[in-house]
Design a protein around this motif. Structure first.
Motif, short mmCIF file in Angstrom:
data_model
loop_
_atom_site.label_atom_id
_atom_site.label_comp_id
_atom_site.label_asym_id
_atom_site.label_seq_id
_atom_site.Cartn_x
_atom_site.Cartn_y
_atom_site.Cartn_z
N LEU A 173 54.36 79.57 64.51
CA LEU A 173 54.96 79.79 63.19
C LEU A 173 56.34 80.43 63.31
O LEU A 173 57.28 80.07 62.60
N TYR A 174 56.50 81.39 64.24
CA TYR A 174 57.79 82.06 64.44
C TYR A 174 58.84 81.06 64.92
O TYR A 174 59.97 81.06 64.45
N ALA A 175 58.44 80.16 65.83
CA ALA A 175 59.38 79.15 66.33
C ALA A 175 59.80 78.21 65.21
O ALA A 175 60.98 77.85 65.10
N ARG A 176 58.87 77.80 64.36
CA ARG A 176 59.20 76.93 63.22
C ARG A 176 60.14 77.65 62.25
O ARG A 176 61.10 77.08 61.76
N PHE A 177 59.86 78.92 61.98
CA PHE A 177 60.70 79.71 61.08
C PHE A 177 62.10 79.87 61.65
O PHE A 177 63.10 79.74 60.95
N ARG A 178 62.19 80.10 62.96
CA ARG A 178 63.49 80.25 63.63
C ARG A 178 64.28 78.95 63.57
O ARG A 178 65.46 78.94 63.35
N GLU A 179 63.59 77.80 63.79
CA GLU A 179 64.25 76.50 63.71
C GLU A 179 64.82 76.26 62.32
O GLU A 179 65.94 75.78 62.16
N ASP A 180 64.00 76.58 61.28
CA ASP A 180 64.43 76.36 59.91
C ASP A 180 65.61 77.26 59.55
O ASP A 180 66.53 76.84 58.85
N SER A 181 65.63 78.49 60.04
CA SER A 181 66.71 79.41 59.70
C SER A 181 68.01 79.05 60.43
O SER A 181 69.10 79.27 59.91
N THR A 182 67.91 78.46 61.63
CA THR A 182 69.13 78.07 62.34
C THR A 182 69.68 76.76 61.79
O THR A 182 70.89 76.52 61.87
N ASN A 183 68.84 75.90 61.23
CA ASN A 183 69.31 74.63 60.66
C ASN A 183 69.90 74.81 59.28
O ASN A 183 70.62 73.94 58.79
N ALA A 184 69.60 75.89 58.61
CA ALA A 184 70.06 76.10 57.23
C ALA A 184 71.48 76.55 57.16
O ALA A 184 72.22 76.84 57.96
#
Length: 184
Positions: A173-184
């Motif tokens: 979940l942390y990796a998914r959240f990190r991916e979403d925050s860097t793509n935004a």
């Protein structure tokens, strides 16, 4: 060891086919009274002449409590078509105290076409059945999650390999959240 992709695909297909074939074959073997197995509602409904005096095991919903009347569902193949329906049995003898619409499993002797003299009976609450399915679903989801988090499929060879570092649900979940925050 099976190394090539085509041979792995053939092996997987053969194993899945064998599993399906054995499951279907097992489902076609009926229990028989001659093997010490009691008759069921399906076998009683399929009989032209009711086998009075035979040992039976019938499961159904309690329709009435005084006397206990059990409604069972049956299904059987006649050779040309499939027959389904319901049948009521009056249960006498030692019967577990039950409420209407409760599930009851009765072991006993068939005394007439619609009367069973019970030697033993077990009442099963509907909540127990829901609990059983809930626990099974939870166990299946937990097993699938452990498999998905600790193993991966090598798409090139169709081999299941252990992940170099098994992940945890929180790390995923942390990796998914990190991916979403860097793509935004």
């Amino acid at each position: 060891m099976i190394e090539s992709l085509p041979s792995r695909l053939v092996t997987i297909c053969l194993l899945v086919g064998a599993l399906a074939g054995l499951a279907i074959w097992f489902g076609t073997i009926p229990p028989g009274a001659q093997d010490g197995q009691p008759l069921t509602a399906d076998r009683i409904a399929a009989s032209e002449d009711v086998p009075v005096g035979q040992h039976v095991q019938v499961t159904g919903s309690v329709f009435q409590t005084d006397p206990v009347v059990l409604t069972t569902e049956y299904a059987y193949w006649t050779g040309t078509h499939y027959r389904t329906g319901s049948r009521e049995f009056i249960v006498t003898g030692s019967v577990t105290p039950v409420r209407s619409s409760q599930s009851l499993q009765v072991y006993g002797t068939l005394r007439s076409a619609n009367t069973i003299e019970a030697t033993n009976s077990v009442a099963v609450s509907r909540a127990n059945i829901s609990y059983m399915y809930g626990v099974s679903a939870l166990a299946g989801a937990w097993t699938l999650a452990r498999l998905a988090l600790g193993w991966t499929i090598d798409r090139r060879t169709l081999a299941i390999t252990r992940r170099p570092e098994p992940t945890t649900p929180l790390a995923l979940l942390y990796a998914r959240f990190r991916e979403d925050s860097t793509n935004a």
